[in-house]
Design a protein around this motif. Structure first.
Motif, short mmCIF file in Angstrom:
data_model
loop_
_atom_site.label_atom_id
_atom_site.label_comp_id
_atom_site.label_asym_id
_atom_site.label_seq_id
_atom_site.Cartn_x
_atom_site.Cartn_y
_atom_site.Cartn_z
N GLU A 172 -43.98 -54.39 -54.47
CA GLU A 172 -43.39 -54.47 -53.13
C GLU A 172 -44.25 -54.58 -51.78
OE1 GLU A 172 -39.02 -52.92 -52.10
OE2 GLU A 172 -40.55 -51.54 -52.04
N ILE B 216 -31.08 -52.05 -56.05
CA ILE B 216 -32.35 -51.39 -56.59
C ILE B 216 -32.28 -51.95 -58.09
CG2 ILE B 216 -33.29 -49.51 -57.20
CD1 ILE B 216 -33.70 -50.21 -54.48
N ASN C 199 -34.11 -49.45 -49.08
CA ASN C 199 -34.74 -50.72 -49.13
C ASN C 199 -34.08 -51.71 -48.27
OD1 ASN C 199 -34.22 -53.63 -50.70
ND2 ASN C 199 -36.03 -52.44 -51.69
N ILE D 166 -41.07 -53.24 -47.96
CA ILE D 166 -39.79 -52.78 -48.79
C ILE D 166 -38.59 -53.41 -48.45
CG2 ILE D 166 -39.60 -50.82 -46.70
CD1 ILE D 166 -38.29 -48.97 -48.78
N GLY D 167 -37.82 -53.92 -49.17
CA GLY D 167 -36.85 -54.80 -49.09
C GLY D 167 -36.96 -56.13 -48.41
N GLU E 278 -32.02 -45.03 -52.27
CA GLU E 278 -33.05 -45.80 -52.44
C GLU E 278 -32.69 -47.13 -52.09
OE1 GLU E 278 -36.63 -47.47 -55.70
OE2 GLU E 278 -35.11 -45.92 -56.13
#
Length: 724
Positions: A175, A148, A550, A178-179, A546
């Motif tokens: 973003e 993160i 992610n 997410i991820g 988090e």
């Protein structure tokens, strides 16, 4: 498609592949606009008229107004948006003697236009896919906290580089998944925004909270603003010498409006949706967050209404907070009702079970993602264990104004203490004090001591009862053994602090760096202890979660794309999108059908109920009884249409979005969803997802026949055409 909806995310860069299957809902990039089926659905203009990189198109008329959307409707920077989007600025401009919030505001000359405090305009001017750069930076990084941190640092570095290359812009990395995917957005910001025409509150907020999120509606939820810039065209703070902004594009208004089943589309900046999350996310919403936030907002509203009941100045001061809280409360209750009505949690559980089975039976996926579903569940079980604490921390500062003041003072004190010399401290003070005072001004604008005391007391009493994983050390350390002592402690913190006196804070505490460092009290000490616990004990764990989320959510979407054999379009995230559909009614309950138009007749019928939220200007009845509809009546209704209903896919942030017809002409302004459609944040469904807008014919009729704002008809270029 069973639902003619497309939501479009803007990308400049090529390289993000999307499948050829168009879903019934979602957001798609304009680079894939040619396969979206817009023209088959009814669009009559060329796709490049909507979006044409490097050339002028409809997207150039769109702006973000605070947390809402607006659109230019004249070559002189005139913007149309919602009444509720300008509400806080009108409140700040109002006094008991000059109450624009209640009576409305009309500036028939540029000289009479007044500053819209707190509002800025953002115009999207560029976008670039930076996923490869972000994901490359975290390649091989397993530690979730480090993941993160790197993502945030890389995003900031990319945005800072864009601003360094062009200091006239602002930039941020959003973003998208997410991820999984990230886009750099570039914006032009306009700081000087002014009020031009805002209808009275009994037009702009007709029906109040009784009608909020409901259909049928009869609300004139619109306002007109103007963007100003420095004489050289650059963005500048409010100043008399500033001139109206000249947009690259402005929308044409069509005063003929629309008919049932007409094709329509919206461009706007929808806020947040969460449609690509697992069942456990929905469970968290349904069990914890939605009930907690709605009940807390209900309590806060009661405190504020009680404080303003006998004092008009206090009522005005708290008006924006009350409206904001009431909107959130009803929205969250609608979401909770919707989740239960369609049993979305069970549906998600079944989908996730099928996905887990697919992984187990697909060797190449099982090898890479074999623990994905159990890892997701394990993480959410951790989240559930201290959900009370997490939700409380998310609300404590926003609920208590003085705690926000204390947090900012403590933060500034900490920065000053880090400086090695008094000269360095004063330099830091001098460079930050103007912005700091401006921020505190916005907090104090809606501060009321009695309200703060009541809310703060409830918040501390709630936290005092937390046990186990939810217990807060800051509260436990107080040594309080009985509930009444909590209320006494909270009341003493508020009554004994001098932070209740804005003048004292501004003139004494903020007089110099040394004055800030010298001031202290028990409220500051309590906030410092809470902040220390957050920083040392709570935030590291939140960062770890988090980081895990992610990675897991990026994998979750990837696997679902394999499972369903299609790519997904990103959840909304306040970047520019498009959605399309039709003017269409619906059946919210057995044996009922809601038509897609309301009229002035219906407004008057509500007014006859005696409910004060249905008060309206007497001139509306006078004009209606005289059949003085001008050119704004809809022939088959024999009346002026007020609000319209349509099956487009909207959510928070779409407030103020222009509703456009098949030719790209503005025919209304979006402002709400039907109650059952509050669940749009989690799922969209053709049978119940309906959005609500104000018909442009009602906007023009009120401006022309009721409010004496007919000068706008000349500026937007329709007066001659509609009266000839």
């Amino acid at each position: 498609m069973s639902k003619k909806v497309l939501a479009i995310l803007l990308f400049l860069a090529v390289g993000v592949h999307f499948s050829a299957t168009v879903p019934d809902e979602g957001m798609y990039p304009l680079s894939d606009l040619d396969r979206a089926g817009l023209q088959q659905a009814g669009l009559e203009i060329d796709l490049k008229d909507i979006y044409n990189p490097g050339q002028v198109s409809l997207v150039d008329a769109l702006v973000r107004v605070g947390g809402c959307t607006g659109s230019f409707v004249s070559e002189s920077g005139l913007i149309i948006t919602n009444h509720h989007c300008a509400y806080s600025a009108v409140q700040l401009a109002s006094t008991p003697e000059q109450d624009y919030l209640t009576h409305g505001f009309v500036a028939d000359t540029r000289e009479k236009e007044i500053r819209a405090q707190g509002l800025t305009i953002r115009i999207t001017i560029g976008y670039e896919d930076v996923s490869a750069r972000i994901l490359g930076a975290i390649a091989g990084v397993d530690d979730p906290v480090e993941r993160i941190r790197i993502i945030k640092e890389a995003s900031k570095s990319i945005a800072d580089a864009a601003v360094a290359a062009d200091p006239a812009i602002t930039a941020e990395v959003s973003e998208m998944f997410i991820g999984k995917s990230y886009v750099l957005f570039k914006y032009q910001t306009i700081e000087d925004v002014r009020l031009v025409y805002v209808p009275s509150q009994n037009i702009g907020e007709f029906g109040g909270e009784t009608d909020n999120w409901e259909w049928p509606r009869h609300t004139g939820d619109y306002s007109f603003l103007r963007a100003y810039v420095a004489p050289d065209g650059s963005s500048a703070p409010y100043a008399k010498e500033n001139v109206p902004y000249k947009p690259r594009k402005h929308l044409k208004i069509n005063p003929q409006g629309v008919d049932e089943e007409d094709f329509v589309f919206i461009l706007g900046y929808p806020g947040r949706t969460y449609r690509h999350r697992p069942a456990q996310y929905i469970e968290y919403q349904q069990r914890y967050l939605l009930p907690y936030v709605s009940e807390l907002n209900d309590f806060q509203i009661q405190q504020m209404e009680a404080a303003g009941a006998a004092d008009k100045a206090v009522e005005l001061q708290l008006a924006t907070r009350i409206k904001r809280n009431a909107n959130v409360m009803k929205n969250y209750r609608g979401k909770l009702k919707g989740l239960r009505n369609i049993n979305l949690l069970q549906t998600k559980k079944e989908e996730d079970a099928a996905l887990a089975n697919f992984i187990r039976n697909t060797p190449e996926l099982e090898k890479q993602y074999g623990t994905l579903m159990t890892d997701i569940d394990a993480l959410y079980q951790e989240i559930f264990t201290d959900a009370e604490q997490e939700m409380w921390l998310a609300q404590i500062y926003s609920s208590t104004s003085l705690l926000q003041v204390a947090r900012n003072l403590n933060h500034l004190k900490k920065l000053l203490q880090q400086q090695q010399t008094s000269e360095q401290r004063e330099q830091l003070f001098a460079s930050n004090i103007t912005a700091f005072k401006g921020y505190l001004d916005r907090i104090y604008a809606s501060f009321n001591e009695a309200v703060d005391a009541g809310i703060f007391s409830k918040m501390l009493q709630d936290a005092w009862q937390f046990e186990g994983q939810n217990e807060l050390q800051t509260i436990a350390a107080l040594g309080i053994t009985e509930a009444p002592q909590v209320a006494t402690f909270a009341g003493n913190l508020i009554s004994n602090t001098q932070l209740t006196d804005k003048s004292f804070v501004t003139n004494e505490v903020l007089a110099s760096a040394s004055a800030i460092l010298a001031y202290n009290d028990e409220l500051l000490q309590f906030e410092a202890a809470l902040a220390a616990e957050i920083d040392t004990r709570i935030k590291p764990e939140q960062d770890r979660r988090e980081g895990l989320l992610n990675r897991l959510m990026g994998d979750y979407v990837t696997v679902k794309e394999h499972f369903l054999k299609r790519d997904f379009v990103p959840d909304a995230n306040a970047t520019l999108r498009l959605t399309y559909g039709y003017i269409r009614g619906y059946s919210p309950a057995d044996a009922t059908y809601m038509k897609p138009f309301t009229t002035i007749r219906g407004l008057l019928e509500k007014g006859a109920s005696g409910n004060p939220v249905y008060d309206y200007p007497s001139l509306i009845r006078e004009r209606w009884e005289a059949k003085d509809f001008g050119p704004y009546a809809k022939d088959d209704l024999g009346d002026v249409p007020v609000n319209i209903l349509y099956d487009m896919d909207t959510t928070g942030g779409n407030s103020g979005s222009p509703i456009m017809n098949a030719r790209g002409e503005l025919v209304g302004v979006n402002f709400d969803r039907a109650y059952d459609a509050t669940i749009n944040d989690f799922a969209w469904n053709e049978s119940y997802s309906r959005s609500i807008g104000v018909d442009i014919r009602y906007v023009l009729w009120v401006a022309d026949k009721v409010d004496g704002a007919d000068f706008l008809l000349d500026e937007i270029g329709i007066k001659e055409s509609i009266y000839n």
